[in-house]
Enzyme design. Structure first.
Site, mmCIF file in Angstrom:
data_model
loop_
_atom_site.group_PDB
_atom_site.id
_atom_site.type_symbol
_atom_site.label_atom_id
_atom_site.label_comp_id
_atom_site.label_asym_id
_atom_site.label_seq_id
_atom_site.Cartn_x
_atom_site.Cartn_y
_atom_site.Cartn_z
ATOM 1 N N THR A 124 0.815 -1.210 0.000
ATOM 2 C CA THR A 124 0.000 0.000 0.000
ATOM 3 C C THR A 124 0.854 1.268 0.000
ATOM 4 O O THR A 124 2.066 1.237 0.179
ATOM 5 C CB THR A 124 -0.960 -0.029 1.209
ATOM 6 O OG1 THR A 124 -1.618 -1.277 1.225
ATOM 7 C CG2 THR A 124 -1.981 1.065 1.213
ATOM 8 N N THR A 132 -4.002 1.043 -2.661
ATOM 9 C CA THR A 132 -3.272 -0.224 -2.562
ATOM 10 C C THR A 132 -3.633 -1.185 -3.690
ATOM 11 O O THR A 132 -4.681 -1.040 -4.324
ATOM 12 C CB THR A 132 -3.638 -0.901 -1.213
ATOM 13 O OG1 THR A 132 -2.780 -2.012 -0.987
ATOM 14 C CG2 THR A 132 -5.075 -1.374 -1.184
HETATM 15 N N1 GLU Z 1 -5.430 -4.514 1.961
HETATM 16 C C1 GLU Z 1 -4.936 -3.716 3.025
HETATM 17 C C2 GLU Z 1 -6.071 -3.027 3.761
HETATM 18 O O1 GLU Z 1 -6.961 -2.563 3.138
HETATM 19 C C3 GLU Z 1 -4.113 -2.665 2.451
HETATM 20 C C4 GLU Z 1 -3.438 -1.894 3.470
HETATM 21 C C5 GLU Z 1 -2.057 -2.420 3.674
HETATM 22 O O2 GLU Z 1 -1.868 -3.621 3.649
HETATM 23 O O3 GLU Z 1 -1.183 -1.617 3.883
HETATM 24 O O4 GLU Z 1 -6.037 -2.948 4.952
#
Ligand code: GLU
Length: 572
Positions: free
Chosen positions: A389, A407
């Site tokens: 991200t 992300t």
């Molecule tokens: N898929 C993760 C979330 O939405 C992205 C954020 C991350 O892993 O930094 O929390």
């Protein structure tokens, strides 16, 4: 002699394996030095803080040309998709939080990915240990949710942009970077190395990010003319250039060829959501943050509400007592997160209660200053080990504030590259609980629970003070709350607040301390009964915060950028 008859590719791989083993031993003995200085900046007119110096500069150039904070943020966001392709891009999604000076209230644009219509709660094979038995929710087509990046960024531009610059002008810097290429940094080279197995499963991805299957190295260049052409087409046609027509067909066939269930209807039906932010206060400052489908804002506010019951300034920065309070606070917040928080379009979340001061007082009363409470409930922290991200912050002299976190989920997402289009599809299906029975189980069209927490802070008089956000999966919640507390409780500058050693835990599992936390604090916490995992100095595990702050005299804008990533601030 026998080596002479080995094919060149085999030899190269052999050398690489030996070299990697030696390098691993070397890394264990000596950490890679991190370039700490010169990342922050200050200015009177505008600040852009992001994970890449080139991207921050893109934002500042847009401000200089008369664009507003949203124009700059959108240009920076598209540029990051090119310059930091491991972390975000048009195959992903995220959240924008924006408060322009004339707006009474901030708005959140939720461009989170959503589950395809054919997705089901039991679509992944679950073993006896309750975990997915293969990597289908992480690697390949079945891991891909419907991307929201293009819809979200273009909506932000159309709705909140200055209209002084066209879509094409705002996207041009990203297009230029895709064509001319950018140098691989140590950070990117390491990430490619870490993700090499996944990257090499997908030839189009490997072609871009490896040299014949070996990781690109520092100083190599990534040129992505296919992505340049894709962005040019989107700049011409707008959102429909992505969600309908030829590109949509190619996205669907790439995902389906890799085992996924995405359809053209899924793409055509994708909708951004306009959300009301979650709000709270911390010692008189107003906290405005991201609501579901992210858990972020709710639990950042909940944690700050709990902390408010303690004199954190007096407990001190990084002391055993302070880190004990943080540990217990995080435990309780993450227990609630696991139980209650999910996409509010599908489940009822007790949002008011979770963010109320009264509830936080009740939770704060559970904290025994002498010993840690047991794990609040059994969770599954292993799901959250990865986190990529990117997050950016923009503030300008007019009082406009924007933070975007976006992300493709894990670094290099699902690994699936859309051929000849130059971008990687997300693996956001991994953010669902992969089996029935949870508030965050999979349903068609549902958004998986996120941790992304782009956040705005107004001063006690309601004037712009700070924008902050981070990558880092669940650690985002800790990073954002810690930076806010560092500034408000410990009066740190924004760069000091970003650089301060971090710590993180969930409701079960160990208390993770960054190596730079004082050894006395670590020993004292262990003596109290905390089980500690010591992470390395500057470990990207703890996120990468990019923040902007207007000084208390409201004259100078400061930006903070994170050495745990390639963060840099640009200002003017
Ligand atoms: N898929 C993760 C979330 O939405 C992205 C954020 C991350 O892993 O930094 O929390």
């Amino acid at each position: 002699m026998s080596m002479c008859i080995l094919p060149g590719g085999y030899l190269k791989r052999l050398f690489f394996t030996v070299f990697s083993l030696l390098a691993a031993v070397g890394i264990a003995c000596a950490q890679t030095p991190v370039d700490l200085y010169g990342r922050d900046a200050q200015g009177k007119l505008g600040i852009v803080a992001s994970a890449k110096p080139e991207a921050s500069k893109v934002g500042i150039d847009i401000l200089r040309r008369g664009g507003n904070a949203i124009d700059a943020a959108v240009a920076t966001a598209f540029a990051l998709g090119v310059l930091e392709p491991n972390a975000s891009g048009i195959g992903g999604g995220g959240f924008v939080i924006v408060k322009l000076a004339h707006m009474k209230d901030a708005v959140v644009i939720d461009f989170r990915e959503s589950a395809p219509a054919a997705a089901k709660a039991d679509m992944y094979p679950i073993g006896d240990n309750g975990k997915v038995t293969n990597v289908a929710n992480v690697v390949g087509g079945l891991a891909c949710a419907v991307p929201g990046d293009v819809a979200g960024l273009l909506y932000a531009l159309d709705t909140f942009g200055s209209k002084k610059l066209t879509r094409a002008q705002v996207m041009q810097p990203a297009i230029d970077w895709a064509h001319k290429g950018f140098p691989v940094t140590a950070n990117l080279s390491k990430i490619i190395n870490d993700e090499l197995g996944k990257i090499n499963k997908f030839p189009a991805t490997a072609k871009l990010y490896t040299n014949d299957g070996l990781p690109l190295e520092v100083g190599d260049k990534v040129k992505n003319p296919d992505l340049g052409a894709t962005l040019e087409m989107i700049a011409r046609k707008g959102k429909d250039g992505f969600y309908r027509g030829d590109l949509a067909k190619r996205i669907v066939s790439a995902v389906r060829d890799a085992g996924g269930v995405l359809t053209e209807e899924d793409l055509a039906n994708y909708q951004i959501k306009i959300r009301q932010p979650v709000t709270g206060t911390y010692r008189g400052y107003n906290i405005i943050s991201t609501p579901p489908a992210s858990s972020g804002g709710i639990h950042v506010i909940q944690m700050l509400n709990i902390l408010e019951n303690f004199d954190m300034a007096k407990l001190g920065d990084g002391t055993p007592a302070a880190l004990h309070v943080w540990s217990e606070t995080m435990k309780m917040a993450f227990a609630d997160r696991a139980k209650y928080t999910a996409d509010t379009d599908f489940v009822k979340v007790p949002l008011q209660g979770l963010t109320s001061k009264a509830y936080a007082r009740e939770l704060a009363a559970n904290i025994d200053m002498k010993k840690p409470m047991p794990s609040v409930m059994a969770g599954d922290p292993s799901r959250y080990e990865s986190g990529s991200t990117t997050s950016l912050s923009v503030m300008d002299k007019q009082g406009n504030m924007v933070a975007i976190t976006k992300t493709i989920n894990h670094f290099f997402g699902s690994g699936v590259m859309v051929p000849d289009a130059g971008f990687i599809m997300n693996n956001e299906m991994d953010d669902f609980v992969p089996k029935p029975g949870s508030v965050n189980s999979i349903e068609p069209g549902k958004r998986p629970l996120s941790s992304m927490s782009p956040t705005l802070v107004l001063d006690p008089e309601g004037k712009p003070f700070m924008t902050v956000g981070s990558p880092g999966s669940t650690r985002i919640l800790g990073a954002v709350a810690e930076v806010i507390s560092n500034v408000i409780d410990h009066k740190m500058s924004i760069q000091q607040a970003v650089m301060a050693p971090r710590f993180f835990r969930m409701h079960s599992g160990d208390y993770n301390l960054e190596g730079r936390v004082s050894i006395n604090t670590k020993n004292a916490l262990e003596a109290m009964g905390h089980k500690i995992t010591l992470k390395s100095d500057w470990d990207p595990f703890f996120g990468g915060v990019h923040a902007a702050l207007l000084d208390r005299n409201r004259k100078i804008l400061f930006g903070g950028a994170d050495p745990r990533r390639d963060g840099y601030v640009a200002a003017y």
